[in-house]
Design a protein around this motif. Structure first.
Motif, PDB file in Angstrom:
ATOM      1  N   ALA A 152       0.823  -1.215   0.000  1.00  0.00           N
ATOM      2  CA  ALA A 152       0.000   0.000   0.000  1.00  0.00           C
ATOM      3  C   ALA A 152       0.853   1.259   0.000  1.00  0.00           C
ATOM      4  CB  ALA A 152      -0.902  -0.004   1.241  1.00  0.00           C
ATOM      5  N   THR A 153       2.157   1.085   0.256  1.00  0.00           N
ATOM      6  CA  THR A 153       3.065   2.233   0.227  1.00  0.00           C
ATOM      7  C   THR A 153       3.462   2.599  -1.209  1.00  0.00           C
ATOM      8  OG1 THR A 153       4.852   0.663   0.533  1.00  0.00           O
ATOM      9  CG2 THR A 153       4.036   1.773   2.521  1.00  0.00           C
ATOM     10  N   ALA A 154       3.000   1.807  -2.179  1.00  0.00           N
ATOM     11  CA  ALA A 154       3.334   2.057  -3.591  1.00  0.00           C
ATOM     12  C   ALA A 154       2.023   2.172  -4.394  1.00  0.00           C
ATOM     13  CB  ALA A 154       4.205   0.917  -4.126  1.00  0.00           C
ATOM     14  N   PRO A 155       1.234   3.234  -4.134  1.00  0.00           N
ATOM     15  CA  PRO A 155      -0.096   3.297  -4.748  1.00  0.00           C
ATOM     16  C   PRO A 155      -0.082   3.378  -6.277  1.00  0.00           C
ATOM     17  CG  PRO A 155       0.363   5.296  -3.454  1.00  0.00           C
ATOM     18  CD  PRO A 155       1.472   4.333  -3.184  1.00  0.00           C
ATOM     19  N   GLU A 156       0.934   4.060  -6.834  1.00  0.00           N
ATOM     20  CA  GLU A 156       0.968   4.160  -8.314  1.00  0.00           C
ATOM     21  C   GLU A 156       1.246   2.792  -8.939  1.00  0.00           C
ATOM     22  OE1 GLU A 156       3.703   7.265  -9.385  1.00  0.00           O
ATOM     23  OE2 GLU A 156       2.548   8.712  -8.194  1.00  0.00           O
ATOM     24  N   GLU A 157       2.146   2.063  -8.289  1.00  0.00           N
ATOM     25  CA  GLU A 157       2.463   0.714  -8.789  1.00  0.00           C
ATOM     26  C   GLU A 157       1.256  -0.210  -8.626  1.00  0.00           C
ATOM     27  OE1 GLU A 157       4.315   2.633  -6.933  1.00  0.00           O
ATOM     28  OE2 GLU A 157       6.438   2.480  -7.438  1.00  0.00           O
ATOM     29  N   LEU A 158       0.530  -0.025  -7.533  1.00  0.00           N
ATOM     30  CA  LEU A 158      -0.695  -0.821  -7.328  1.00  0.00           C
ATOM     31  C   LEU A 158      -1.638  -0.647  -8.517  1.00  0.00           C
ATOM     32  CD1 LEU A 158      -1.919  -0.266  -3.628  1.00  0.00           C
ATOM     33  CD2 LEU A 158      -1.983  -2.433  -4.842  1.00  0.00           C
ATOM     34  N   GLU A 159      -1.821   0.591  -8.896  1.00  0.00           N
ATOM     35  CA  GLU A 159      -2.744   0.891 -10.004  1.00  0.00           C
ATOM     36  C   GLU A 159      -2.246   0.291 -11.313  1.00  0.00           C
ATOM     37  OE1 GLU A 159      -3.572   5.062 -10.425  1.00  0.00           O
ATOM     38  OE2 GLU A 159      -5.069   4.711 -11.982  1.00  0.00           O
ATOM     39  N   GLU A 160      -0.950   0.458 -11.538  1.00  0.00           N
ATOM     40  CA  GLU A 160      -0.343  -0.052 -12.784  1.00  0.00           C
ATOM     41  C   GLU A 160      -0.457  -1.583 -12.872  1.00  0.00           C
ATOM     42  OE1 GLU A 160       4.015   0.351 -14.138  1.00  0.00           O
ATOM     43  OE2 GLU A 160       3.552   2.116 -12.941  1.00  0.00           O
ATOM     44  N   ILE A 161      -0.146  -2.227 -11.749  1.00  0.00           N
ATOM     45  CA  ILE A 161      -0.160  -3.696 -11.744  1.00  0.00           C
ATOM     46  C   ILE A 161      -1.592  -4.203 -11.921  1.00  0.00           C
ATOM     47  CG2 ILE A 161       0.358  -5.761 -10.362  1.00  0.00           C
ATOM     48  CD1 ILE A 161       2.619  -3.998  -9.021  1.00  0.00           C
ATOM     49  N   ARG A 162      -2.537  -3.504 -11.310  1.00  0.00           N
ATOM     50  CA  ARG A 162      -3.940  -3.914 -11.483  1.00  0.00           C
ATOM     51  C   ARG A 162      -4.343  -3.871 -12.956  1.00  0.00           C
ATOM     52  NH1 ARG A 162      -6.107  -7.304 -10.066  1.00  0.00           N
ATOM     53  NH2 ARG A 162      -6.386  -6.876  -7.864  1.00  0.00           N
ATOM     54  N   GLU A 163      -3.804  -2.873 -13.706  1.00  0.00           N
ATOM     55  CA  GLU A 163      -4.129  -2.806 -15.144  1.00  0.00           C
ATOM     56  C   GLU A 163      -3.547  -4.009 -15.888  1.00  0.00           C
ATOM     57  OE1 GLU A 163      -2.894   1.093 -16.472  1.00  0.00           O
ATOM     58  OE2 GLU A 163      -4.388   2.013 -15.133  1.00  0.00           O
ATOM     59  N   THR A 164      -2.383  -4.461 -15.451  1.00  0.00           N
ATOM     60  CA  THR A 164      -1.743  -5.613 -16.122  1.00  0.00           C
ATOM     61  C   THR A 164      -2.496  -6.912 -15.851  1.00  0.00           C
ATOM     62  OG1 THR A 164       0.381  -4.554 -15.815  1.00  0.00           O
ATOM     63  CG2 THR A 164       0.446  -6.893 -16.317  1.00  0.00           C
ATOM     64  N   VAL A 165      -2.953  -7.079 -14.590  1.00  0.00           N
ATOM     65  CA  VAL A 165      -3.615  -8.342 -14.207  1.00  0.00           C
ATOM     66  C   VAL A 165      -4.967  -8.032 -13.559  1.00  0.00           C
ATOM     67  CG1 VAL A 165      -1.593  -9.854 -14.009  1.00  0.00           C
ATOM     68  CG2 VAL A 165      -2.165  -8.362 -12.112  1.00  0.00           C
ATOM     69  N   PRO A 166      -5.991  -7.809 -14.366  1.00  0.00           N
ATOM     70  CA  PRO A 166      -7.289  -7.388 -13.812  1.00  0.00           C
ATOM     71  C   PRO A 166      -7.952  -8.429 -12.911  1.00  0.00           C
ATOM     72  CG  PRO A 166      -7.298  -7.365 -16.245  1.00  0.00           C
ATOM     73  CD  PRO A 166      -5.962  -7.860 -15.830  1.00  0.00           C
ATOM     74  N   ASP A 167      -7.592  -9.709 -13.075  1.00  0.00           N
ATOM     75  CA  ASP A 167      -8.362 -10.755 -12.378  1.00  0.00           C
ATOM     76  C   ASP A 167      -7.671 -11.351 -11.150  1.00  0.00           C
ATOM     77  OD1 ASP A 167     -10.177 -10.520 -14.452  1.00  0.00           O
ATOM     78  OD2 ASP A 167      -9.068 -11.969 -15.680  1.00  0.00           O
ATOM     79  N   ILE A 168      -6.477 -10.910 -10.856  1.00  0.00           N
ATOM     80  CA  ILE A 168      -5.722 -11.552  -9.766  1.00  0.00           C
ATOM     81  C   ILE A 168      -5.901 -10.774  -8.456  1.00  0.00           C
ATOM     82  CG2 ILE A 168      -3.373 -12.049  -8.950  1.00  0.00           C
ATOM     83  CD1 ILE A 168      -2.643 -13.043 -11.625  1.00  0.00           C
ATOM     84  N   PRO A 169      -6.328 -11.464  -7.380  1.00  0.00           N
ATOM     85  CA  PRO A 169      -6.462 -10.777  -6.086  1.00  0.00           C
ATOM     86  C   PRO A 169      -5.093 -10.406  -5.511  1.00  0.00           C
ATOM     87  CG  PRO A 169      -7.705 -12.848  -6.119  1.00  0.00           C
ATOM     88  CD  PRO A 169      -6.812 -12.857  -7.312  1.00  0.00           C
ATOM     89  N   PHE A 170      -5.043  -9.281  -4.833  1.00  0.00           N
ATOM     90  CA  PHE A 170      -3.786  -8.858  -4.201  1.00  0.00           C
ATOM     91  C   PHE A 170      -3.901  -9.020  -2.684  1.00  0.00           C
ATOM     92  CE2 PHE A 170      -2.920  -5.281  -7.576  1.00  0.00           C
ATOM     93  CZ  PHE A 170      -2.798  -6.243  -8.562  1.00  0.00           C
ATOM     94  N   LEU A 171      -2.750  -9.305  -2.071  1.00  0.00           N
ATOM     95  CA  LEU A 171      -2.560  -9.110  -0.636  1.00  0.00           C
ATOM     96  C   LEU A 171      -1.807  -7.791  -0.524  1.00  0.00           C
ATOM     97  CD1 LEU A 171      -2.189  -9.859   2.410  1.00  0.00           C
ATOM     98  CD2 LEU A 171      -0.114 -11.086   1.719  1.00  0.00           C
ATOM     99  N   VAL A 172      -2.435  -6.822   0.136  1.00  0.00           N
ATOM    100  CA  VAL A 172      -1.821  -5.492   0.218  1.00  0.00           C
ATOM    101  C   VAL A 172      -1.400  -5.204   1.663  1.00  0.00           C
ATOM    102  CG1 VAL A 172      -2.068  -3.052  -0.349  1.00  0.00           C
ATOM    103  CG2 VAL A 172      -3.391  -4.757  -1.634  1.00  0.00           C
ATOM    104  N   PRO A 173      -0.110  -5.388   1.970  1.00  0.00           N
ATOM    105  CA  PRO A 173       0.377  -5.014   3.286  1.00  0.00           C
ATOM    106  C   PRO A 173       0.792  -3.541   3.277  1.00  0.00           C
ATOM    107  CG  PRO A 173       2.105  -6.142   2.080  1.00  0.00           C
ATOM    108  CD  PRO A 173       0.941  -5.997   1.132  1.00  0.00           C
ATOM    109  N   GLY A 174       1.027  -3.000   4.479  1.00  0.00           N
ATOM    110  CA  GLY A 174       1.621  -1.655   4.527  1.00  0.00           C
ATOM    111  C   GLY A 174       0.665  -0.568   4.962  1.00  0.00           C
ATOM    112  N   VAL A 175      -0.617  -0.907   5.201  1.00  0.00           N
ATOM    113  CA  VAL A 175      -1.474   0.099   5.849  1.00  0.00           C
ATOM    114  C   VAL A 175      -1.189  -0.040   7.354  1.00  0.00           C
ATOM    115  CG1 VAL A 175      -3.256  -0.027   4.069  1.00  0.00           C
ATOM    116  CG2 VAL A 175      -3.512  -1.393   6.154  1.00  0.00           C
TER     117      VAL A 175
END
Ligand SMILES: O=c1ccn([C@@H]2O[C@H](COP(=O)(O)O)[C@@H](O)[C@H]2O)c(=O)[nH]1
Length: 286
Positions: A184-207
């Protein structure tokens, strides 16, 4: 049933995408549990009692259990979480040559999902990926400050390494059991990666303790899955939930001996409150 089917049912039941990180640091277990045979297990049991209604998942980090008593504490913890109907993701970041990875993967008989490190390549992850009912979360863009050192390196193709990992993970997803770890400390990368893999669930640590972006974690961390009534993914907080009681623990009450003892119930209630608050905050963005 597959891990992600179980997880989506749990997210639906608990109305929560909170992963409660069970990083039972022996140096921070409250003193009032010192006399217990297995203080880490005693601690986790009370944390689970206090938080389970808000937990989509528990995520013990193996680092806090890698000794004889630790493994016993972990085994009890896993069984107890399962008894409450909550899946368990072991954050072990495994990855080794196939012969060794096959041994590591046996832990999937006990836990429901695991984190793995893709640095040694696809063959090192095969024994985990082959467990079709288990969740396998591949480190993609981690939350630590040094996560950029290697993961942001630009390849000849112009894409950063974390994008290549995400694309590869998609090809490893033959059984629909792959997730990605994106901080969660890399929000821009989160968005970018979501565009690459729309169907894969993420585990988001860092909040929580690491101060990451909770809104981005939810907006990009969750994925729609066929047949699931809710979007699936996990947002983890460990220290921010399980040690929330340290603040109230400082307010002591008189013990029977005339000394001062921590208010144990208040200590664990604080963890429950922290989990409830995070759930509510994340649900604003779902
Ligand atoms: O990129 C990553 C991958 C894993 N972690 C793990 O998550 C928890 C975070 O703990 P907090 O107390 O909420 O900071 C911990 O087990 C890490 O090893 C991560 O933080 N980042």
């Amino acid at each position: 049933m597959s891990f992600f089917d179980d997880l989506s049912a749990r997210i639906d039941d608990a109305d929560s995408v909170v992963s409660v990180g069970l990083d039972a640091d022996p140096d921070r277990i409250p003193e009032f549990l010192d006399d217990h045979d297995l203080p880490r297990w005693a601690f986790n049991r009370r944390i689970i009692d206090a938080t389970h209604e808000h937990a989509a998942c528990y995520k013990p980090n193996a680092a806090f259990y890698e000794d004889a008593d630790g493994w016993r504490a972990l085994r009890e913890t896993v069984a107890y979480a399962h008894g409450k109907g909550v899946p368990v993701l072991l954050d072990a970041k495994r990855g080794d040559i196939g012969n060794t990875a096959r041994q590591y993967a046996q832990v999937l008989d006990e836990v429901d999902a695991i984190t793995v490190n893709p640095y040694m390549g696809g063959d090192s992850l095969q024994p985990f990926l082959a467990e079709a009912d288990a969740g396998v979360f591949v480190l993609c863009r981690t939350s630590n400050p040094g996560g950029a050192d290697l993961q942001d390196l630009e390849l000849d193709s112009g894409e950063p390494l974390y994008e290549r990992v995400a694309a590869l993970a998609d090809t490893w997803n033959e059984h629909g059991n792959v997730g990605l770890v994106v901080g969660a400390t890399a929000p821009e990368e989160l968005e970018e990666i979501r565009e690459t893999v729309p169907d894969i669930p993420f585990l988001v640590p860092g909040v929580g303790a690491q101060g990451g972006d909770a809104e981005a974690a939810v907006e990009h961390g969750l994925a729609a899955r066929e047949g699931a009534s809710v979007d699936v993914g996990l947002v983890n907080s460990s220290r921010g939930i399980i040690f929330a009681g340290e603040e109230v623990g400082r307010n002591t009450v008189s013990g029977a001996s005339g000394g001062r003892a921590p208010d144990e119930d208040a200590y664990f209630a604080a963890a429950g409150d922290a989990a409830a608050r995070l759930k509510k905050r994340l649900n604003q963005y779902r």
